[in-house]
Design a protein around this motif. Structure first.
Motif, PDB file in Angstrom:
ATOM      1  N   GLU A   1       0.834  -1.203   0.000  1.00 54.69           N
ATOM      2  CA  GLU A   1       0.000   0.000   0.000  1.00 54.69           C
ATOM      3  C   GLU A   1       0.871   1.258   0.000  1.00 54.69           C
ATOM      4  O   GLU A   1       0.599   2.230  -0.710  1.00 54.69           O
ATOM      5  CB  GLU A   1      -0.917  -0.018   1.228  1.00 54.69           C
ATOM      6  CG  GLU A   1      -1.810   1.205   1.371  1.00 54.69           C
ATOM      7  CD  GLU A   1      -2.557   1.227   2.699  1.00 54.69           C
ATOM      8  OE1 GLU A   1      -3.011   2.309   3.089  1.00 54.69           O
ATOM      9  OE2 GLU A   1      -2.660   0.152   3.342  1.00 54.69           O
ATOM     10  N   TRP A   2       1.939   1.216   0.808  1.00 52.44           N
ATOM     11  CA  TRP A   2       2.869   2.360   0.859  1.00 52.44           C
ATOM     12  C   TRP A   2       3.525   2.572  -0.501  1.00 52.44           C
ATOM     13  O   TRP A   2       3.594   3.704  -0.993  1.00 52.44           O
ATOM     14  CB  TRP A   2       3.923   2.120   1.936  1.00 52.44           C
ATOM     15  CG  TRP A   2       4.910   3.246   2.056  1.00 52.44           C
ATOM     16  CD1 TRP A   2       4.734   4.421   2.742  1.00 52.44           C
ATOM     17  CD2 TRP A   2       6.223   3.310   1.483  1.00 52.44           C
ATOM     18  NE1 TRP A   2       5.850   5.212   2.619  1.00 52.44           N
ATOM     19  CE2 TRP A   2       6.780   4.561   1.860  1.00 52.44           C
ATOM     20  CE3 TRP A   2       6.978   2.439   0.700  1.00 52.44           C
ATOM     21  CZ2 TRP A   2       8.061   4.956   1.465  1.00 52.44           C
ATOM     22  CZ3 TRP A   2       8.251   2.839   0.310  1.00 52.44           C
ATOM     23  CH2 TRP A   2       8.786   4.078   0.687  1.00 52.44           C
ATOM     24  N   LEU A   3       3.998   1.486  -1.100  1.00 54.83           N
ATOM     25  CA  LEU A   3       4.648   1.601  -2.412  1.00 54.83           C
ATOM     26  C   LEU A   3       3.701   2.193  -3.448  1.00 54.83           C
ATOM     27  O   LEU A   3       4.073   3.080  -4.215  1.00 54.83           O
ATOM     28  CB  LEU A   3       5.115   0.221  -2.886  1.00 54.83           C
ATOM     29  CG  LEU A   3       6.498  -0.261  -2.478  1.00 54.83           C
ATOM     30  CD1 LEU A   3       6.749  -1.648  -3.045  1.00 54.83           C
ATOM     31  CD2 LEU A   3       7.579   0.706  -2.946  1.00 54.83           C
ATOM     32  N   GLN A   4       2.477   1.707  -3.458  1.00 55.43           N
ATOM     33  CA  GLN A   4       1.500   2.209  -4.417  1.00 55.43           C
ATOM     34  C   GLN A   4       1.206   3.678  -4.178  1.00 55.43           C
ATOM     35  O   GLN A   4       1.061   4.463  -5.120  1.00 55.43           O
ATOM     36  CB  GLN A   4       0.220   1.378  -4.332  1.00 55.43           C
ATOM     37  CG  GLN A   4       0.389  -0.046  -4.841  1.00 55.43           C
ATOM     38  CD  GLN A   4      -0.738  -0.973  -4.427  1.00 55.43           C
ATOM     39  OE1 GLN A   4      -1.639  -0.588  -3.677  1.00 55.43           O
ATOM     40  NE2 GLN A   4      -0.698  -2.214  -4.906  1.00 55.43           N
ATOM     41  N   GLY A   5       1.149   4.073  -2.889  1.00 59.44           N
ATOM     42  CA  GLY A   5       0.898   5.472  -2.557  1.00 59.44           C
ATOM     43  C   GLY A   5       2.033   6.380  -2.982  1.00 59.44           C
ATOM     44  O   GLY A   5       1.814   7.485  -3.495  1.00 59.44           O
ATOM     45  N   ILE A   6       3.264   5.914  -2.769  1.00 61.15           N
ATOM     46  CA  ILE A   6       4.424   6.705  -3.188  1.00 61.15           C
ATOM     47  C   ILE A   6       4.451   6.824  -4.711  1.00 61.15           C
ATOM     48  O   ILE A   6       4.688   7.912  -5.263  1.00 61.15           O
ATOM     49  CB  ILE A   6       5.734   6.083  -2.666  1.00 61.15           C
ATOM     50  CG1 ILE A   6       5.777   6.099  -1.142  1.00 61.15           C
ATOM     51  CG2 ILE A   6       6.940   6.823  -3.238  1.00 61.15           C
ATOM     52  CD1 ILE A   6       5.786   7.468  -0.508  1.00 61.15           C
TER      53      ILE A   6
ATOM     54  N   ALA B   1       5.508  -4.197  -8.346  1.00 56.96           N
ATOM     55  CA  ALA B   1       4.819  -2.905  -8.290  1.00 56.96           C
ATOM     56  C   ALA B   1       5.148  -2.027  -9.488  1.00 56.96           C
ATOM     57  O   ALA B   1       4.586  -0.937  -9.634  1.00 56.96           O
ATOM     58  CB  ALA B   1       5.187  -2.177  -6.999  1.00 56.96           C
ATOM     59  N   GLY B   2       6.081  -2.503 -10.331  1.00 58.85           N
ATOM     60  CA  GLY B   2       6.457  -1.734 -11.504  1.00 58.85           C
ATOM     61  C   GLY B   2       7.493  -0.666 -11.222  1.00 58.85           C
ATOM     62  O   GLY B   2       7.767   0.185 -12.078  1.00 58.85           O
ATOM     63  N   VAL B   3       8.099  -0.713 -10.030  1.00 61.41           N
ATOM     64  CA  VAL B   3       9.132   0.270  -9.675  1.00 61.41           C
ATOM     65  C   VAL B   3      10.451  -0.075 -10.353  1.00 61.41           C
ATOM     66  O   VAL B   3      11.157   0.789 -10.869  1.00 61.41           O
ATOM     67  CB  VAL B   3       9.319   0.332  -8.154  1.00 61.41           C
ATOM     68  CG1 VAL B   3      10.399   1.345  -7.791  1.00 61.41           C
ATOM     69  CG2 VAL B   3       8.006   0.695  -7.472  1.00 61.41           C
TER      70      VAL B   3
END
Length: 281
Positions: free
Chosen positions: A129-134, A277-279
């Motif tokens: 959730e944090w990664l998606q939010g960032i 996450a695609g990062v």
């Protein structure tokens, strides 16, 4: 380096693996020999791998030890933000008000170790959730930590995710000095964004130069070497009797999370999460 050690296996020519964080050592810990108690006991318990009883000499040995302490911080521009405006938790940076104002280096090993700490503290779902939010806040990607510090000073970003000592390359080693427009902030709410990690080293079982490897480790934890790290690279010394650099935050003043450094071994899992996450590609 971990990939290389895994590929070389018992044919590696390496004697010592000295890594920027304990995650790398944890990933290959089965390749390490145990080190004598006199080496393990020179460093605080929190910065050493879990000790095991040795039936031969009846001492408690370890597989790796910390050499220096490295605090995760948020770097920011004090001309743009007051410290009171910075979030108490890393989760707060997912707020849309930070959109276009963040920088990060997701391919960096220390960042991935911090992400591993998030997974251990928050769990997989909250970390995702944090990664998606960032990512929704469209952070600027940097190859490493130093450019983030420069970017904060130039007002290209409001906040970057770095280790504490990168700031002092500019404040102390270059002409900018106190006028350099960036500062470190240790999240006051603690959590994984306020982790203090270590650079760490261990001796490989296949070492053909064990005596010299032990001498190297002992030197790295000597007063001379620890004073060098404290005053030249501004990392935290880990042996008693050596003072930290006066400009860096006292370790006791950081609201550190209770994360065992030995538990940060699943760097591969964090890298996979970043890919999913695609990062990272």
């Amino acid at each position: 380096m971990v990939s290389l050690l895994n590929e070389e296996g018992n044919k590696t020519p390496a004697d010592v693996f000295y890594a920027q964080d304990p995650g790398g050592l944890g990933a290959v810990i089965d390749m390490f020999d145990s080190m004598p108690a006199e080496i393990c006991d020179a460093i605080p318990e929190w910065a050493v791998s879990p000790k095991e009883y040795n039936i031969i000499d009846h001492t408690m040995r370890c597989k790796w030890i910390g050499i220096t302490g490295r605090a995760r911080t948020l770097v920011y521009n004090p001309n743009v933000l007051n410290e009171s405006e910075l979030p108490s938790s890393m989760m707060d940076l997912t707020d849309p008000k930070w959109k276009g104002k963040l920088g990060w280096a997701p391919s960096n090993g220390s960042f991935q170790a911090m992400l591993t700490g998030m997974r251990l503290t928050w769990g997989e779902d909250k970390t995702k959730e944090w990664l998606q939010g960032i990512m929704s806040n469209e952070p600027i990607v940097y190859p490493k930590n130093t450019p983030q510090v420069e970017a904060a000073a130039k007002d290209e970003i409001d906040v970057g995710f770095v280790n504490h000592y990168y700031l002092y390359k500019f404040v102390l080693d270059k002409a900018e000095g106190d006028d350099f427009a960036a500062r470190n902030y240790h999240p006051r709410g603690g959590g994984p964004g306020a982790m203090v990690m270590v650079s760490a080293a261990g001796i490989l079982k296949t070492s053909q130069n064990t005596d010299n490897a032990e001498k190297f480790i002992k030197f790295m934890t000597s007063q001379v070497a620890q004073s060098y790290f404290a005053n030249s690279t501004r990392e935290y010394p880990l042996v008693s009797g050596v003072k930290k650099h006066p400009l860096i935050t006292a370790m006791d003043d950081i609201t550190k999370p209770t994360i065992s450094l030995a538990s940060l071994s699943d760097i591969a899992g964090s890298a996979q999460m970043l890919r999913d996450a695609g990062v990272l590609e």
